[in-house]
Design a protein around this motif. Sequence first.
Motif, mmCIF file in Angstrom:
data_model
loop_
_atom_site.group_PDB
_atom_site.id
_atom_site.type_symbol
_atom_site.label_atom_id
_atom_site.label_comp_id
_atom_site.label_asym_id
_atom_site.label_seq_id
_atom_site.Cartn_x
_atom_site.Cartn_y
_atom_site.Cartn_z
ATOM 1 N N SER A 493 -46.014 9.441 -6.702
ATOM 2 C CA SER A 493 -46.217 10.795 -7.232
ATOM 3 C C SER A 493 -46.559 10.762 -8.719
ATOM 4 N N LYS A 494 -46.184 9.668 -9.402
ATOM 5 C CA LYS A 494 -46.484 9.546 -10.836
ATOM 6 C C LYS A 494 -47.973 9.374 -11.108
ATOM 7 N N LEU A 495 -48.760 9.097 -10.074
ATOM 8 C CA LEU A 495 -50.209 9.027 -10.278
ATOM 9 C C LEU A 495 -50.752 10.354 -10.810
ATOM 10 N N SER A 496 -50.042 11.446 -10.560
ATOM 11 C CA SER A 496 -50.523 12.759 -10.997
ATOM 12 C C SER A 496 -50.694 12.831 -12.507
ATOM 13 N N THR A 497 -49.989 11.977 -13.250
ATOM 14 C CA THR A 497 -50.128 12.010 -14.716
ATOM 15 C C THR A 497 -51.502 11.520 -15.171
ATOM 16 N N LEU A 498 -52.275 10.917 -14.243
ATOM 17 C CA LEU A 498 -53.638 10.508 -14.595
ATOM 18 C C LEU A 498 -54.534 11.702 -14.910
ATOM 19 N N VAL A 499 -54.139 12.880 -14.465
ATOM 20 C CA VAL A 499 -54.963 14.078 -14.710
ATOM 21 C C VAL A 499 -55.257 14.231 -16.196
ATOM 22 N N ARG A 500 -54.297 13.861 -17.018
ATOM 23 C CA ARG A 500 -54.505 14.033 -18.472
ATOM 24 C C ARG A 500 -55.620 13.128 -19.007
ATOM 25 N N THR A 780 -61.455 10.655 -11.128
ATOM 26 C CA THR A 780 -60.118 10.500 -11.711
ATOM 27 C C THR A 780 -59.153 11.536 -11.159
ATOM 28 N N ILE A 781 -59.616 12.763 -11.016
ATOM 29 C CA ILE A 781 -58.765 13.823 -10.470
ATOM 30 C C ILE A 781 -58.373 13.496 -9.028
ATOM 31 N N ASN A 782 -59.300 12.935 -8.252
ATOM 32 C CA ASN A 782 -58.968 12.538 -6.878
ATOM 33 C C ASN A 782 -57.922 11.427 -6.862
ATOM 34 N N ILE A 783 -58.083 10.424 -7.700
ATOM 35 C CA ILE A 783 -57.088 9.339 -7.761
ATOM 36 C C ILE A 783 -55.722 9.908 -8.156
#
Length: 811
Positions: A493-500, A780-783
């Motif tokens: 779930s921490k992959l969501s921080t890639l959004v930044r 990146t948003i997909n990842i």
Amino acid sequence: MVLTTQSFEEQLTEKLRSLRGTGVEEASEKDMYYAVASIVQEQLSASWQDTRKHYDKREERQMYYISMEFLIGRLMENNLQNCGLLDTCTTTLKKLGFEPELVYGQEHDAGLGNGGLGRLAACFLDSVASLRYAGHGSGIRYRYGLFEQRIIHGNQVELPDYWLKEEYPWETRRADESLTIHFGGQVIPHKRSDGSLEFSYYDTDEVQAVPYDVPVAGYQNDVVNTLRLWSAELAPENTDILADAEGKYYHHLDHMHSVEQISGFLYPDDSSYEGKELRLKQQYFLVSATIQNIIRDHKTRCTKSLKNMHEKTVIQINDTHPSLAVPELMRLLMDEEGFSWDDAWNITTKTIAYTNHTTLSEALEKWPVSMMENLLPRIFMIINEINERFCLGIYYDKPAFRDLIPRVAVIADDQVHMARLAIVGSFSINGVAKLHTEILKRSEMNDFYRIFPEKFNNKTNGITHRRWLLQVNPGLSSLITDAIGRGWVEQPSKLSTLVRYSNDSPFLDKIADVKKENKKALADLIRKRTGITVNENSIFDVQIKRLHEYKRQLMNIFHVIYLYNELKDNPMMDMTPRTFIFAAKAAPGYYMAKEIIKLIHHVASIVNNDAAVGDRLKVIFLENYNVSLAEKIIPAAELSEQISTASKEASGTGNMKMMMNGALTIGTMDGANIEINDFVGRDNIFIFGLSSEQVHDYYANGGYNAKDMYHADDRIRRILDQLYGGEFGSQEIEFKDIFYNIMYNNDPYFVLKDFDSYIDAHELAESRYRNHRQWQQMSTINIAHSGKFSSDRTIHEYASEIWRLSPVPKA
């Protein structure tokens, strides 16, 4: 024990000497593979034994996942990674002058599965162990996989997939834990002194189920669960060859062959009565061995009594194939353990949970009553009793539902309906994506939903990110770790921080560089396997999955033909180069699917050799699709084709794997595409086509006419005329059957209806691709949102909401 590079090298040298009789200088890649495997197996064995002891000591509630398929692929890199030895081993092999990929590639893909069902089961086992749940897999040790696919003159040819022709280093045979399975014969009831019935079996065929255990290692947590695979063998007393009479000798060989067939082939051809019967034998063999084993384990672990079995054990059946678990558990509890019907039924219906994977009626298995009665007489008696009690229960206890009885009866139309049996005998029925579950509730299984609304729930599928990102795409994994730290490996779930980072130009440039390297590697593989050189700067457009009409590979190749026509009409057309990559197996008896494979190849032979088109358009079909090939294709994919007819794909997992590796999805609102769309937003996915509601409306009420589409759209008419006229074939090879199937069966999967919308979506995707920064932002948003589709999340949901398991604390 932590192994340094030096100690690993020392162990390798010793293993080469003791196991293979060679030194490092003379060793082959295969020698080195077996040496490494032996080291890893030793590393796993202590944790494997400790895990079992820990579960037993705590009398831990355990889950058994029964599946006809476990598509585990190769285990070498996965096991090295989960033991924390992958970097050490890779470094050591390079130091010794070996190419690690060639060493790891010595392993054959295990022929234990076919498609998404089996790959999902493998992902689930990985997550169960990595999250410290007490859960195990149970399947069949097929000697031959589905088949090895070869393409000859565009035709699929099936060769035997004898994946066990060499020693499989990950399995351990446990002959001392073998069990006996009975087929056929007669069942005679006798009254006990208390008036209850007991049953005796006469003249049955006995088969030994011999277990082979494969370790399932959690990610660097010392947990090792078990995948138990059952092999069908002759009972020991029947193994002596009777040589005193030639006739008896041959009878013995025939019987031996018949027994071995049970675990011989994954999905034997069921076009004949014998083939159908063999499939039914396989299914009963699996569930009988597994449930006998579960009962034996329960008595050893917990208590001699089985009264609390449902408190200590949960059985998840993966699709309808293991539905015989319901009557088999009843049989064992009543006939072997002396339980009354009511007590046995109470335990059974609190122990078994059922996952449905399809809305396709042909995939909801049914068996002829006569076959079931002859092959499994006692099991049929129990199914018949289940059906009688269930129907009477509705009639008297739920009179409002009496009109449903013909549609929900377990035995109807002289057939045993396996999905109905699974529903009636389980406490939970789950679909595998939100849309899929809703379709089950409102249409396909609506009758049962009205009767048992409390049983139905959704568990959207997931994939193990440790295999499908960390292992297969080390470049992207390192980039992610550098950006957000390593916590995502254990908490996806921490992959969501890639959004930044979606507006961070240096990061986006690195994302593009990783994809470029992966495309180069795939282009090299394509060149080696096919001799075709593809443009590494083209869009890599990928559709890899089982070949089925509802998955609509046909629409994809129609789009290729459309682009080819456009290029021929306008050679100066401004078009971003495209490489279309297909990989798929068709079921051996599925004529139309094989015709589509043939069409793809004949279109490819024309397009790829047209000098006027050059490298602007290429079509690649990579034969013999399996897990190892997927691991090469997915990191390089840029556009992920998820184009099934809406309402037909239960979930899909290829969509998740390619999303996780930065590909953008072009797809219908079907299966898990809907949830991907919900997470990434409509601006970061390319959606087209009919909705599931529109599809159902056409099926129910008509109103669609393929011939109207043919006459109304010049592009469609031209493509179909080209098929009919043999433009992509020859005098010997035509594709008129595809033409007739669409025109005279009224385009059953709405290829023509969705075609215009599909082209529009592709044109939008091309325009986005031309804006490289925007494409990398979308990627990146997909990842970033792909962590939602980790099987860790799915297993947490199963464990808390169905299985009632908690993570087992460390010993």
